[in-house]
Design a protein around this motif. Structure first.
Motif, PDB file in Angstrom:
ATOM      1  N   LYS A  43       0.815  -1.225  -0.014  1.00  0.00           N
ATOM      2  CA  LYS A  43      -0.081   0.055   0.113  1.00  0.00           C
ATOM      3  C   LYS A  43       0.725   1.278   0.154  1.00  0.00           C
ATOM      4  O   LYS A  43       1.775   1.490   0.711  1.00  0.00           O
TER       5      LYS A  43
ATOM      6  N   VAL B 264       4.719  -0.658   4.089  1.00  0.00           N
ATOM      7  CA  VAL B 264       3.907   0.348   3.223  1.00  0.00           C
ATOM      8  C   VAL B 264       5.072   1.262   2.700  1.00  0.00           C
ATOM      9  O   VAL B 264       6.087   1.175   3.173  1.00  0.00           O
TER      10      VAL B 264
ATOM     11  N   LYS C 276      -1.260   7.637  12.077  1.00  0.00           N
ATOM     12  CA  LYS C 276      -2.351   6.945  11.272  1.00  0.00           C
ATOM     13  C   LYS C 276      -1.762   5.823  10.214  1.00  0.00           C
ATOM     14  O   LYS C 276      -2.658   4.880  10.278  1.00  0.00           O
ATOM     15  N   VAL C 277      -0.625   6.164   9.573  1.00  0.00           N
ATOM     16  CA  VAL C 277      -0.316   5.166   8.821  1.00  0.00           C
ATOM     17  C   VAL C 277       0.220   3.815   9.711  1.00  0.00           C
ATOM     18  O   VAL C 277      -0.006   2.738   9.219  1.00  0.00           O
ATOM     19  N   LYS C 278       0.821   4.245  10.478  1.00  0.00           N
ATOM     20  CA  LYS C 278       1.266   3.112  11.569  1.00  0.00           C
ATOM     21  C   LYS C 278       0.487   2.151  12.002  1.00  0.00           C
ATOM     22  O   LYS C 278       0.426   0.908  12.170  1.00  0.00           O
ATOM     23  N   ALA C 279      -0.597   2.884  12.395  1.00  0.00           N
ATOM     24  CA  ALA C 279      -1.804   2.161  13.025  1.00  0.00           C
ATOM     25  C   ALA C 279      -2.707   1.265  11.878  1.00  0.00           C
ATOM     26  O   ALA C 279      -2.978   0.261  12.090  1.00  0.00           O
ATOM     27  N   GLU C 280      -2.635   1.673  10.753  1.00  0.00           N
ATOM     28  CA  GLU C 280      -3.268   1.037   9.696  1.00  0.00           C
ATOM     29  C   GLU C 280      -2.580  -0.178   9.024  1.00  0.00           C
ATOM     30  O   GLU C 280      -3.119  -1.149   8.903  1.00  0.00           O
ATOM     31  N   ALA C 281      -1.185   0.237   9.181  1.00  0.00           N
ATOM     32  CA  ALA C 281      -0.397  -0.697   8.386  1.00  0.00           C
ATOM     33  C   ALA C 281      -0.078  -1.842   9.355  1.00  0.00           C
ATOM     34  O   ALA C 281      -0.084  -3.292   8.841  1.00  0.00           O
ATOM     35  N   ALA C 282      -0.239  -1.999  10.546  1.00  0.00           N
ATOM     36  CA  ALA C 282      -0.217  -2.974  11.704  1.00  0.00           C
ATOM     37  C   ALA C 282       0.847  -4.081  11.190  1.00  0.00           C
ATOM     38  O   ALA C 282       0.793  -5.245  11.136  1.00  0.00           O
TER      39      ALA C 282
ATOM     40  N   TYR D 214       0.891   5.319   0.553  1.00  0.00           N
ATOM     41  CA  TYR D 214      -0.031   6.300   1.207  1.00  0.00           C
ATOM     42  C   TYR D 214       0.719   7.721   0.643  1.00  0.00           C
ATOM     43  O   TYR D 214       1.987   8.107   0.745  1.00  0.00           O
TER      44      TYR D 214
ATOM     45  N   LYS E  26       2.641  -4.280   8.403  1.00  0.00           N
ATOM     46  CA  LYS E  26       2.683  -4.648   7.077  1.00  0.00           C
ATOM     47  C   LYS E  26       3.754  -3.378   6.528  1.00  0.00           C
ATOM     48  O   LYS E  26       3.573  -2.486   6.734  1.00  0.00           O
TER      49      LYS E  26
ATOM     50  N   TYR F 105      -2.932  13.463   3.500  1.00  0.00           N
ATOM     51  CA  TYR F 105      -3.156  14.132   4.985  1.00  0.00           C
ATOM     52  C   TYR F 105      -2.822  15.448   5.282  1.00  0.00           C
ATOM     53  O   TYR F 105      -2.463  16.024   6.362  1.00  0.00           O
TER      54      TYR F 105
END
Length: 529
Positions: free
Chosen positions: A22, A59, A49-55, A24, A57, A29
């Motif tokens: 993914k 990116v 936000k990216v860190k939380a969504e990437a979990a 970003y 993975k 932002y």
């Protein structure tokens, strides 16, 4: 045939999987270029936000080309203890990359401009992270560039560069200032205005700028400043001893790569890495903004510096120029033995005021002992069974210590009887030592030395150009008395390098183009190699 079809399908699936990573866009932002807006706060929010969504993975965060401005007020604030820098508890961080796995930050040619006093980029507690295609600079560098316009009996008259904010204090001292800071230079580096090289046999020149008279907005007369070596037209980078933060800080990171990243200015080193494993720099440069750049200097200290790292350090295809110290320095840090607790336990301390606060080692690490006065190693190695900081708390795993200076260390085997606080011994961590590959780089027109290596593992220095490095081009060293930077080297290959006028200014440990120079205070009593 069926087997080939299956293989091809698997290949397409693998490629599709790679492309599925993914991306970003920073603009999504609100982080957009070519405005005067402060993006520091927006970048901090974006990373969270990216860190939380990437979990965890892989990116990519991609910036649009252009200029981005970062100010300390809205930036992330962190407590980092950074090796070989001034230890400030609070640092404003422009781009704080922390705890990511598989992140690629792609600037796409972006120029990141920082204001005030900031740490531009930190990479802490990460795995497999890549930074590429951007530059780091400051709107107002903390070095005051000036031109000598008169050099007469009444003193030196100098004119500061257009971007320098200068004034005379109520006590008559010249002062350079910016957003949230002020600097009164005590010394400087003199450059030839045509060749951009440091003037021959000038080294660090004093710049006595007290009792200064201001002639016009940018011109000053310093009656106490008298130096016949500085002809009219000489460019002087007037500076202080401060080095608050590097341009890029890497700590407790594994498999970090920087590609095509340029540091045009930082108030400390270009890059400082500590307690990290496997760092690859390809086209990471500390350099001017082209041959016609109005500035003559880059960083306040080393271009790159590696303290207590392991794995492999690679630096290739770089231009390192105009910095106020070496192109690369690779070392560990000796702890000085300050107390013998029992036959298995010692207390060791970081000794230099700019080298403490971070982890020194862990359970299972291999160590050896050195006699400080003669730099002689004691026979045999030992192993850490337990290590505890006595004056700090351990942070979350993989992020370091809160200011540790002294550690209590228990070893697997008995410690030799002669080692105590009375005898003068250092402890070297052999586990946290790296291999080094330094190749196809150009080092030119800098203060101090070219390269410093203090690691027992394989070191290769090849196909580099060392052009007016001031002192020694290549230094193999070791010091358990001043900076407490470990040595000695065991396996070094130096080949196919070009040396152009080294030793134009004699700085510390610079007796030859290639200098093997451990600091040995008591050479007369040394009995072993």
């Amino acid at each position: 045939m069926k087997k080939h079809i299956i293989t091809i399908c698997l290949c397409f699936l693998a490629i599709a999987g790679l492309r599925a990573e993914k991306v970003y866009d920073a603009a999504s932002y609100g982080v957009v270029p070519n405005t005067d807006a402060d993006v520091a706060g927006l970048v901090e929010q974006m990373l969270a936000k990216v860190k939380a969504e990437a979990a965890g993975k892989a990116v990519t965060i991609r910036f649009a080309p252009g200029k981005y401005h970062f100010h300390p007020e809205s930036a992330a604030h962190r407590e980092y203890y950074i090796s070989n820098h001034d230890q400030h508890k609070d640092r404003a961080v422009g781009i704080a990359i922390e705890g990511f796995t598989g992140l690629t930050l792609d600037g796409a040619g972006a120029d990141f401009i920082f204001h005030g006093r900031m740490l531009p980029v930190s990479v802490v507690g990460t795995e497999r992270c890549t930074l590429r295609n951007f530059s780091i600079d400051f709107a107002t560098p903390h070095i005051a560039q000036a031109e000598v316009v008169k050099n007469e009996a009444e003193g030196i008259t100098f004119r500061v560069a257009p971007w320098v904010n200068a004034r005379v204090t109520e006590h008559g001292t010249f002062e350079h200032y910016g957003e949230g800071w002020a600097m009164r230079p005590g010394w400087g580096i003199a450059f030839d205005p045509v060749t951009r090289r440091i003037l021959y046999k000038t080294g660090d020149i004093g710049t006595p700028v007290h009792q200064v008279q201001q002639i016009d907005e940018r011109t000053f007369l310093a009656p106490a400043w008298k130096d016949s070596r500085l002809p009219v037209g000489t460019i002087v980078a007037m500076r202080s001893y401060e080095r608050p933060s590097p341009g890029v800080f890497v700590s407790h990171a594994t498999d970090t790569r920087l590609e095509n990243v340029k540091v045009h200015y930082a108030e400390g080193m270009g890059l400082l890495a500590q307690m990290s494993e496997n760092i690859e720099l390809d086209g990471f440069s500390v350099c001017l903004k082209g041959d016609n750049d109005a500035r003559y200097f880059t960083t306040q200290a080393d271009a790159t510096h590696f303290s207590g790292c392991k794995g492999k350090i690679t630096s290739v295809n770089a231009l390192y120029e105009g910095m106020m110290d070496d192109a690369i320095n690779v070392h560990g840090t000796y702890l000085k033995v300050v107390k013998r607790v029992d036959d298995y336990t010692l207390e060791g301390r970081y000794m230099h005021s700019q080298a403490y606060g971070f982890d020194w080692g862990y359970k299972g690490d291999k160590v050896q002992f050195v006699r400080s006065a003669t730099m002689e190693l004691l026979d045999g190695e030992n192993e850490v069974v337990e290590i505890t900081p006595l004056d700090a708390t351990v942070k979350e795993q993989g992020t370091g210590m809160d200011g540790a200076k002294t550690f209590r260390i228990r070893f697997k085997k008995p410690v030799p009887e002669e080692i105590s606080e009375k005898a003068g011994y250092g402890i070297e961590n052999l586990t946290w030592t790296p291999e080094v590959y330094f190749a196809n780089n150009t080092i030119r027109n800098n203060r101090a030395r070219g390269t410093l290596f203090s690691t027992p593992l394989k070191t290769v220095v090849e196909r580099n150009t060392f052009d007016h490095t001031s002192g020694t081009a290549i230094l193999l060293c070791g010091d358990c008395n001043g900076w407490f930077e470990t040595g000695a080297c065991r396996d070094v290959t130096i080949r196919d390098n070009k040396f152009i006028n080294s030793l134009t200014n004699l700085f510390q440990f610079t007796e030859a183009v290639i200098s093997i120079y451990p600091e040995i205070p008591n050479l007369n009593d040394q009995q072993k190699y």
